[in-house]
Design a protein around this motif. Structure first.
Motif, PDB file in Angstrom:
ATOM      1  N   GLU A   1      27.963  15.746 -44.716  1.00  0.00           N
ATOM      2  CA  GLU A   1      26.853  16.686 -44.492  1.00  0.00           C
ATOM      3  C   GLU A   1      26.926  17.260 -43.077  1.00  0.00           C
ATOM      4  N   LYS A   2      26.701  18.577 -42.998  1.00  0.00           N
ATOM      5  CA  LYS A   2      26.735  19.252 -41.694  1.00  0.00           C
ATOM      6  C   LYS A   2      25.320  19.647 -41.293  1.00  0.00           C
ATOM      7  N   VAL A   3      24.918  19.201 -40.116  1.00  0.00           N
ATOM      8  CA  VAL A   3      23.545  19.398 -39.635  1.00  0.00           C
ATOM      9  C   VAL A   3      23.557  20.259 -38.383  1.00  0.00           C
ATOM     10  N   LEU A   4      22.716  21.282 -38.369  1.00  0.00           N
ATOM     11  CA  LEU A   4      22.481  22.074 -37.165  1.00  0.00           C
ATOM     12  C   LEU A   4      21.139  21.681 -36.586  1.00  0.00           C
ATOM     13  N   ILE A   5      21.126  21.324 -35.314  1.00  0.00           N
ATOM     14  CA  ILE A   5      19.888  21.003 -34.607  1.00  0.00           C
ATOM     15  C   ILE A   5      19.604  22.111 -33.601  1.00  0.00           C
ATOM     16  N   CYS A   6      18.427  22.703 -33.686  1.00  0.00           N
ATOM     17  CA  CYS A   6      18.001  23.731 -32.729  1.00  0.00           C
ATOM     18  C   CYS A   6      16.949  23.130 -31.804  1.00  0.00           C
ATOM     19  N   THR A   7      17.202  23.212 -30.519  1.00  0.00           N
ATOM     20  CA  THR A   7      16.294  22.604 -29.544  1.00  0.00           C
ATOM     21  C   THR A   7      16.408  23.322 -28.211  1.00  0.00           C
ATOM     22  N   ASN A   8      15.292  23.406 -27.502  1.00  0.00           N
ATOM     23  CA  ASN A   8      15.318  24.007 -26.162  1.00  0.00           C
ATOM     24  C   ASN A   8      15.983  23.089 -25.146  1.00  0.00           C
ATOM     25  N   HIS A   9      15.965  21.790 -25.429  1.00  0.00           N
ATOM     26  CA  HIS A   9      16.445  20.814 -24.447  1.00  0.00           C
ATOM     27  C   HIS A   9      17.369  19.800 -25.109  1.00  0.00           C
ATOM     28  N   PHE A  10      18.473  19.501 -24.420  1.00  0.00           N
ATOM     29  CA  PHE A  10      19.395  18.482 -24.928  1.00  0.00           C
ATOM     30  C   PHE A  10      20.107  17.841 -23.742  1.00  0.00           C
ATOM     31  N   TYR A  11      20.795  16.763 -24.021  1.00  0.00           N
ATOM     32  CA  TYR A  11      21.542  16.023 -23.010  1.00  0.00           C
ATOM     33  C   TYR A  11      22.310  16.986 -22.086  1.00  0.00           C
ATOM     34  N   PRO A  12      22.256  16.817 -20.765  1.00  0.00           N
ATOM     35  CA  PRO A  12      21.788  15.657 -20.007  1.00  0.00           C
ATOM     36  C   PRO A  12      20.284  15.605 -19.749  1.00  0.00           C
ATOM     37  N   GLU A  13      19.521  16.555 -20.261  1.00  0.00           N
ATOM     38  CA  GLU A  13      18.068  16.432 -20.197  1.00  0.00           C
ATOM     39  C   GLU A  13      17.642  15.272 -21.093  1.00  0.00           C
ATOM     40  N   THR A  14      16.551  14.606 -20.733  1.00  0.00           N
ATOM     41  CA  THR A  14      16.166  13.395 -21.464  1.00  0.00           C
ATOM     42  C   THR A  14      15.022  13.693 -22.424  1.00  0.00           C
ATOM     43  N   PHE A  15      15.398  13.966 -23.681  1.00  0.00           N
ATOM     44  CA  PHE A  15      14.429  14.213 -24.742  1.00  0.00           C
ATOM     45  C   PHE A  15      14.828  13.386 -25.965  1.00  0.00           C
TER      46      PHE A  15
ATOM     47  N   ARG B   1      14.061  28.127 -14.776  1.00  0.00           N
ATOM     48  CA  ARG B   1      12.619  28.273 -14.578  1.00  0.00           C
ATOM     49  C   ARG B   1      12.211  28.249 -13.109  1.00  0.00           C
ATOM     50  N   GLY B   2      13.132  27.921 -12.212  1.00  0.00           N
ATOM     51  CA  GLY B   2      12.822  27.959 -10.782  1.00  0.00           C
ATOM     52  C   GLY B   2      11.632  27.083 -10.430  1.00  0.00           C
ATOM     53  N   ASN B   3      10.676  27.673  -9.701  1.00  0.00           N
ATOM     54  CA  ASN B   3       9.512  26.895  -9.262  1.00  0.00           C
ATOM     55  C   ASN B   3       8.444  26.759 -10.345  1.00  0.00           C
ATOM     56  N   GLY B   4       8.706  27.305 -11.525  1.00  0.00           N
ATOM     57  CA  GLY B   4       7.792  27.100 -12.645  1.00  0.00           C
ATOM     58  C   GLY B   4       6.577  27.998 -12.661  1.00  0.00           C
ATOM     59  N   ASN B   5       6.607  29.095 -11.879  1.00  0.00           N
ATOM     60  CA  ASN B   5       5.458  30.009 -11.953  1.00  0.00           C
ATOM     61  C   ASN B   5       5.497  30.770 -13.281  1.00  0.00           C
TER      62      ASN B   5
ATOM     63  N   TYR C   1      16.044  21.556 -16.873  1.00  0.00           N
ATOM     64  CA  TYR C   1      14.780  20.813 -16.783  1.00  0.00           C
ATOM     65  C   TYR C   1      15.050  19.425 -16.236  1.00  0.00           C
ATOM     66  N   PRO C   2      14.237  18.866 -15.333  1.00  0.00           N
ATOM     67  CA  PRO C   2      12.942  19.390 -14.879  1.00  0.00           C
ATOM     68  C   PRO C   2      12.986  20.115 -13.535  1.00  0.00           C
ATOM     69  N   LYS C   3      14.147  20.152 -12.882  1.00  0.00           N
ATOM     70  CA  LYS C   3      14.179  20.630 -11.499  1.00  0.00           C
ATOM     71  C   LYS C   3      14.111  22.144 -11.372  1.00  0.00           C
ATOM     72  N   GLY C   4      14.334  22.873 -12.483  1.00  0.00           N
ATOM     73  CA  GLY C   4      14.209  24.323 -12.422  1.00  0.00           C
ATOM     74  C   GLY C   4      15.496  25.035 -12.070  1.00  0.00           C
ATOM     75  N   HIS C   5      16.606  24.289 -11.960  1.00  0.00           N
ATOM     76  CA  HIS C   5      17.907  24.927 -11.749  1.00  0.00           C
ATOM     77  C   HIS C   5      18.929  24.212 -12.622  1.00  0.00           C
ATOM     78  N   TYR C   6      20.076  24.854 -12.830  1.00  0.00           N
ATOM     79  CA  TYR C   6      21.091  24.272 -13.701  1.00  0.00           C
ATOM     80  C   TYR C   6      21.494  22.888 -13.216  1.00  0.00           C
ATOM     81  N   HIS C   7      21.676  21.983 -14.169  1.00  0.00           N
ATOM     82  CA  HIS C   7      22.200  20.671 -13.817  1.00  0.00           C
ATOM     83  C   HIS C   7      23.608  20.803 -13.259  1.00  0.00           C
ATOM     84  N   GLU C   8      23.984  19.855 -12.421  1.00  0.00           N
ATOM     85  CA  GLU C   8      25.312  19.876 -11.808  1.00  0.00           C
ATOM     86  C   GLU C   8      26.401  19.864 -12.888  1.00  0.00           C
TER      87      GLU C   8
END
Length: 403
Positions: free
Chosen positions: A2-16, A73-77, A41-48
């Protein structure tokens, strides 16, 4: 396979929690592809190590990951959040069209944190390939726009309400992380037969045994808060309670995390000379939380008295339960209901700083054994209702059972 597509705003290395789902399915032998964003996420800039031209397509623990473009998202304004949402929405729609036309999937699973538009690329693939879609609701829209984002435009709210209803209609199953969500979702249409309760669980990292150098923690009765310091968490009333207790030098509020209200909280501490009893320790890795939690006497959770928040059982609750510590809640609705059912702590009404202060004093005066038993009851409840293995096994059944 079975082939599964997962759609998500956040994924590893973000912790969800979606990380656990994807890796579990891959370990079980399913072919898993994740459509997500460049992590910011959460710092507002791309992960290293990530960027517009870096690691947009990769494989992580057997999971194929395709990352859509996103403006950090930068400073989150408000402006940066809007362009953050829109940039990923547009790029994910383009990727979804490609996946729907040129790749084959058997199921689509949506991990819906804000914003709700993550359902749109999933529906594109669903419609093109005529396959089932499961939609896991972790945030209610458009209610969240009003509660957390301060959006009051009737036109905007009406637009997102129509979008949300359409996404619910297109979903074959709607998974709810809180039983309190049922009323809100069913008010948008006849969706009751599609609803399945699928709660959060404690982060796997909270079970890890890591070496971490803790900062110096105060001696005395420690009330610990861990997580986002945002508008929703009502730091105004937490600090009012701390001010009421400032004469009790043996009672300490320890805050782990950061967020929009961090600067305001620090100013409040300085203005009212609360440095001896309120300690902001900043953000630390999730893997270090068990070590911090072990130093607490009670764990604090809070949400403002807003209707959408009253329907929510924050994932933080499961994290606290996993630590086996008593929980003190200043909130209404679903969270206090679970705490009462588990017998793992005390609750006061949202926004009641005086009651919060009195509850802290009451718990500080309790025998240590009584507090310990409270915490143990929380851990038992966690294993019964929020066990990760049971939850992921349940999801597998929901995902691959008959439509």
């Amino acid at each position: 396979m079975e082939k599964v597509l997962i759609c998500t705003n956040h994924f590893y290395p973000e912790t969800f929690r979606v990380n656990d789902i994807a890796f579990h399915l891959a370990e079980r032998g399913y072919d898993v592809t994740v459509l997500t964003a460049i992590p910011d996420y959460p710092k507002g800039h791309y992960h290293e190590g990530y960027g517009i031209f870096k690691r947009r397509i990769e494989k992580v623990r057997g999971v194929k990951v395709i990352r859509g473009f996103i403006i950090p998202r930068g400073n989150g304004n408000t402006f940066r959040i809007i362009i953050n949402y829109l940039s990923f929405f547009l790029s994910s729609v383009v990727i979804a069209l490609y996946l729907g036309l040129f790749r084959k999937f058997d199921r689509v699973f949506v991990h819906e944190t804000s914003p709700v538009m993550i359902g749109v690329p999933a529906i594109i693939v669903k419609k093109l390939q005529k396959i089932p879609m499961l939609f896991w609701v972790l945030d209610l829209w458009p209610e969240s726009m009003q509660a957390a984002g301060g959006v009051n435009s009737k036109c905007v709210l009406r637009l997102f309400e129509k979008l949300t209803k359409w996404i619910y209609r297109c979903s074959d199953k709607i998974l709810i992380s809180s039983q309190g969500y049922e009323e809100s979702i069913c008010s948008k249409g006849d969706f009751r037969d599609k609803l399945f309760y699928f709660p959060n669980w404690a982060d796997k990292a909270l079970k890890s045994d890591v070496c971490y150098s803790l900062p110096l923690l105060p001696q005395g009765f420690v009330v610990m808060f861990a997580g986002n310091m945002g508008e929703a968490q009502d730091f105004d009333h937490i600090m009012q309670a701390a001010l009421l207790l400032s004469g009790h030098k043996d009672i300490h509020f320890v805050v782990l995390g950061n967020g929009r209200r961090e600067q305001w909280t620090q100013q409040f501490i300085n203005t009212h000379h609360l440095e001896p009893t309120v300690h902001l320790l900043g953000r630390h890795p999730v893997e270090s939380m068990p070590l911090f939690f072990s130093k607490a006497d009670i764990m604090l959770i809070s949400l403002k008295d807003i209707s959408i928040f009253n329907l929510t059982a924050p994932a933080k609750l499961q994290a606290y339960m996993s630590a086996g510590k008593p929980i003190l809640a200043m909130m209404n609705g679903e969270g206090p209901r679970i705490i009462a059912e588990a017998g793992c702590g005390l609750s006061v009404s949202a926004g009641d700083s005086e009651a919060l202060a009195q509850a802290v004093l009451h718990m500080a005066a309790m025998p240590h054994d009584d507090l310990e038993q409270m915490g143990l009851r929380g851990r038992v409840y966690l294993e019964q209702h929020f066990n990760i293995e049971k939850c992921l096994s349940h999801l597998e059944q929901l995902l691959f059972s008959a439509n």
